[in-house]
Design a protein around this motif. Sequence first.
Motif: not given
Length: 300
Positions: A213, A218, A221-222, A249
């Motif tokens: 992160k 964003e 992210w993941h 996530e």
Amino acid sequence: NGDGITDAVVTVANGLGRPHGLSMLCGDTCTLFIAEEHRVAAFSYNQASHTATFERKLVDLPTGGRHTTRTLQLTGDKKLLLVSIGSSCDVCREENEWRGSIISIDLATNEARMYARGLRNAVFLTEHPESGAIWATEMGRDHLGDNLPPDEINIIQDGKNYGWPICYGKNIHDDAFDKNTYIRNPCMEPFETPSHIDLPAHSAPLGIAFFPKQGWPEEYWHNALVAYHGSWNRTTPTGYKVVRYVLNEDGALSLTEDFITGWLTKAGALGRPAGILIDSRAIYIADDKAGVIYRVILRS
């Protein structure tokens, strides 16, 4: 000097036997674990000189055969060191149960044991940043045609069997190899664990890394990046690229897309991406054909 270009190369350790896996554990001092084909050893690491001195052998490993890489990954609690050991063959029933498996070494007791089996050649391991689960890329067998079996991404759990040599992908029975007759389907949960994600056959997935992160928008992210090293035995070559897996996530897949392409040309392969590392500032991609490391940065 911080400009993103390598200024020097330092030899950390030498005289090794096909070293592949590296893992660092630091407290008051740092220990560098190196997996060679025949053993895993601990080295005392000097942070000032960036050199390592042999300290002790942790475990002997089986040698010979088709796959010689040995991959290391510390568990999140830093208590276990996982070691991936490829199969000795394309597809066979191994005499040594550690071939085609991941073993664990307890760093407190030095005890080595079977951790996960049925993994033909899980060359790269990484830790999911949210769940702490260990993810692995897995290369499937050859000689079932251009489109079988799928290569795989697996989530590695203690005690699980991922099917090789008699099952592949989403628990599909390899009846071209396994001619036995069964009362029940031999490829089913809870006896065998299906792949988490099926990948194109013969794409040869190697490096896998998650975006942190910190430092990334964003939308990344993941997400995971996977290096497709590329096929050697397919009618039409495939792979030779880095692919982005858009995940939530919890690790569920929502989108797959090419992230970097261009290594495969009509004249042949310019390079073959292998290892991937992502930090808060850049992506590093090792290319073991061109003999370089690429640095990829996000421009605003």
